[in-house]
Design an enzyme around this catalytic site. Structure first.
Site, PDB file in Angstrom:
ATOM      1  N   SER A 144      -7.405  66.022 -34.696  1.00 41.64           N
ATOM      2  CA  SER A 144      -7.936  65.037 -34.976  1.00 41.64           C
ATOM      3  C   SER A 144      -8.363  65.524 -36.954  1.00 41.64           C
ATOM      4  CB  SER A 144      -9.491  66.356 -34.846  1.00 41.64           C
ATOM      5  OG  SER A 144     -10.748  66.389 -35.456  1.00 41.64           O
ATOM      6  N   TYR A 157     -12.309  74.195 -32.681  1.00 39.75           N
ATOM      7  CA  TYR A 157     -12.004  73.536 -32.438  1.00 39.75           C
ATOM      8  C   TYR A 157     -10.520  72.872 -33.768  1.00 39.75           C
ATOM      9  CZ  TYR A 157     -12.225  68.229 -32.266  1.00 39.75           C
ATOM     10  OH  TYR A 157     -11.706  66.478 -32.229  1.00 39.75           O
TER      11      TYR A 157
HETATM   12  N1  LIG Z   1     -15.367  61.419 -31.224  1.00 35.96           N
HETATM   13  C1  LIG Z   1     -14.337  61.578 -32.700  1.00 35.96           C
HETATM   14  O1  LIG Z   1     -15.152  61.269 -33.597  1.00 35.96           O
HETATM   15  C2  LIG Z   1     -13.351  62.235 -31.892  1.00 35.96           C
HETATM   16  C3  LIG Z   1     -12.580  62.386 -33.534  1.00 35.96           C
HETATM   17  C4  LIG Z   1     -11.086  63.521 -33.552  1.00 35.96           C
HETATM   18  C5  LIG Z   1     -10.816  63.770 -32.535  1.00 35.96           C
HETATM   19  N2  LIG Z   1     -11.452  63.571 -31.097  1.00 35.96           N
HETATM   20  C6  LIG Z   1     -11.125  63.493 -29.962  1.00 35.96           C
HETATM   21  O2  LIG Z   1     -10.891  62.226 -28.893  1.00 35.96           O
HETATM   22  C7  LIG Z   1     -10.474  63.591 -27.201  1.00 35.96           C
HETATM   23  C8  LIG Z   1     -12.011  62.436 -27.076  1.00 35.96           C
HETATM   24  O3  LIG Z   1     -13.183  62.789 -27.724  1.00 35.96           O
HETATM   25  P1  LIG Z   1     -14.623  62.262 -27.496  1.00 35.96           P
HETATM   26  O4  LIG Z   1     -14.557  61.762 -28.559  1.00 35.96           O
HETATM   27  O5  LIG Z   1     -13.799  60.652 -26.498  1.00 35.96           O
HETATM   28  O6  LIG Z   1     -15.399  63.348 -26.370  1.00 35.96           O
HETATM   29  P2  LIG Z   1     -16.427  62.736 -25.027  1.00 35.96           P
HETATM   30  O7  LIG Z   1     -16.520  61.888 -25.115  1.00 35.96           O
HETATM   31  O8  LIG Z   1     -16.988  64.218 -25.032  1.00 35.96           O
HETATM   32  O9  LIG Z   1     -14.850  63.057 -24.063  1.00 35.96           O
HETATM   33  C9  LIG Z   1     -14.242  64.197 -23.577  1.00 35.96           C
HETATM   34  C10 LIG Z   1     -14.237  63.833 -22.521  1.00 35.96           C
HETATM   35  O10 LIG Z   1     -12.666  65.657 -22.093  1.00 35.96           O
HETATM   36  C11 LIG Z   1     -13.462  65.614 -20.699  1.00 35.96           C
HETATM   37  N3  LIG Z   1     -12.853  67.217 -20.635  1.00 35.96           N
HETATM   38  C12 LIG Z   1     -13.405  68.333 -21.078  1.00 35.96           C
HETATM   39  N4  LIG Z   1     -13.201  69.904 -20.964  1.00 35.96           N
HETATM   40  C13 LIG Z   1     -12.592  68.862 -19.664  1.00 35.96           C
HETATM   41  C14 LIG Z   1     -11.642  69.745 -18.781  1.00 35.96           C
HETATM   42  N5  LIG Z   1     -11.732  71.214 -18.269  1.00 35.96           N
HETATM   43  N6  LIG Z   1     -11.323  69.827 -17.898  1.00 35.96           N
HETATM   44  C15 LIG Z   1     -11.244  68.037 -17.716  1.00 35.96           C
HETATM   45  N7  LIG Z   1     -11.291  67.551 -18.599  1.00 35.96           N
HETATM   46  C16 LIG Z   1     -12.135  67.728 -19.237  1.00 35.96           C
HETATM   47  C17 LIG Z   1     -14.055  65.191 -20.478  1.00 35.96           C
HETATM   48  O11 LIG Z   1     -14.682  65.295 -19.286  1.00 35.96           O
HETATM   49  P3  LIG Z   1     -16.090  65.536 -18.182  1.00 35.96           P
HETATM   50  O12 LIG Z   1     -16.979  66.771 -19.187  1.00 35.96           O
HETATM   51  O13 LIG Z   1     -15.847  64.810 -17.135  1.00 35.96           O
HETATM   52  O14 LIG Z   1     -15.064  66.787 -17.616  1.00 35.96           O
HETATM   53  C18 LIG Z   1     -14.810  64.174 -21.218  1.00 35.96           C
HETATM   54  O15 LIG Z   1     -13.847  62.962 -20.371  1.00 35.96           O
HETATM   55  C19 LIG Z   1     -11.360  65.081 -27.498  1.00 35.96           C
HETATM   56  O16 LIG Z   1      -9.541  65.020 -27.655  1.00 35.96           O
HETATM   57  C20 LIG Z   1     -11.479  64.770 -29.141  1.00 35.96           C
HETATM   58  O17 LIG Z   1     -11.483  66.197 -29.468  1.00 35.96           O
HETATM   59  C21 LIG Z   1     -13.010  62.635 -30.857  1.00 35.96           C
END
Ligand SMILES: NC(=O)c1ccc[n+]([C@@H]2O[C@H](COP(=O)([O-])OP(=O)(O)OC[C@H]3O[C@@H](n4cnc5c(N)ncnc54)[C@H](OP(=O)(O)O)[C@@H]3O)[C@@H](O)[C@H]2O)c1
Length: 251
Positions: A144, A157
């Site tokens: 991130s 975070y």
């Molecule tokens: N979106 C952004 O702007 C952004 C920016 C920088 C970095 N990121 C990173 O990108 C990655 C994906 O994020 P996203 O934005 O796509 O978020 P999201 O839509 O909230 O997805 C998060 C995913 O993580 C899974 N997860 C969370 N806790 C878990 C656990 N204990 N066991 C198994 N699975 C788990 C969730 O699935 P379940 O709830 O079904 O378990 C979900 O599939 C993350 O690492 C986030 O930090 C995102």
């Protein structure tokens, strides 16, 4: 371009992970999608070519959940080529209550660290033997902007993503496979909406938009050096296969 690549994607039930599962499968990879919510994983898999993708409903903060991933990959393939650690969780940020270090709630502190760092580490330990049997294996961590330069009111975070960067650096020094850190940049997902509720999601890239760099890094002859810290935003409109041949077997 990824014919037969055996790819584990965590966070496959939502957002970036869901898009990556579908993007890898569309390129001929075999994929295991991992997350807790089975119904949402099934919806992800429904968007992939028949037989390409399996799902593992597992909480990656538990050893039982991580063991279930190892068992599924062992039974399906007996080896793993690529692991993308896209699962992650946010905790309180910005103007939400508890987002300062002084007020940060202990439950969130441990929960976010468990999901964003410990789960990655212990899942890697579980999959290391399968990666050792893989073809040109790679580990891709999802970092991130606030993990590369920490920011006030992003609490655990930011700390966890900075920790993930350090973990990836050590893995790169210790392990013979390819290790990448990818910062997706702000991407329209449920996590982003929770972090910045006032933002119009139409003004930022979608999860599909950020997929090209992740595709490139899964190729067995990806020319990016191990240890690279990359930004998916730099690849939004780029050809992920630039300099790579189409058989998935050679540069
Ligand atoms: N979106 C952004 O702007 C952004 C920016 C920088 C970095 N990121 C990173 O990108 C990655 C994906 O994020 P996203 O934005 O796509 O978020 P999201 O839509 O909230 O997805 C998060 C995913 O993580 C899974 N997860 C969370 N806790 C878990 C656990 N204990 N066991 C198994 N699975 C788990 C969730 O699935 P379940 O709830 O079904 O378990 C979900 O599939 C993350 O690492 C986030 O930090 C995102």
């Amino acid at each position: 371009m990824l014919n037969g690549r055996r790819v584990v994607v965590t966070g496959g039930s939502s957002g970036i992970g869901r898009s990556l599962v579908r993007a890898y499968a569309a390129q001929g990879a075999r994929v295991l999608a991992v997350a807790r919510r089975e119904g949402d994983l099934a919806a992800t898999v429904a968007g992939t070519p028949d037989g390409s993708t399996g799902l593992v409903a597992a909480d990656l903060t538990t050893d039982g959940g991580r063991r279930a991933v190892e068992t599924a990959a062992e039974h399906a393939w007996g080896a793993v080529d690529v692991v993308v650690h896209a699962a992650g969780t946010l905790g309180p940020v910005n103007d939400q209550p508890g987002s300062t270090l002084e007020q940060y709630p202990p439950d969130d502190w441990y929960r976010v660290f468990e999901a964003n760092v410990s789960a990655v580490h212990f899942l890697h330990q579980r999959l290391a033997g399968l990666l050792a049997r893989g073809d040109h294996p790679a580990v891709i961590g999802v970092s991130s902007t606030v993990g590369r330069t920490v920011r006030a009111r992003w609490g655990m975070y930011a700390i966890s993503k900075a920790g993930l960067e350090a973990w990836l650096d050590i893995l790169d020094q210790e392990w013979a496979g390819m290790v990448y850190s990818v910062n997706p940049g702000g991407t329209a997902t449920p996590m982003r909406a929770a972090a910045i509720p006032d933002e119009d999601p139409a003004t930022i890239p979608t999860p599909d938009d950020v997929a090209p760099l992740f595709l490139r890094l899964a190729h067995p002859f990806c020319p990016e050096p191990s240890g690279s810290k990359l930004d998916a935003r730099d690849w939004l409109d780029a050809d992920p296969w630039e300099g790579l041949r189409g058989d998935g077997l050679s540069a």
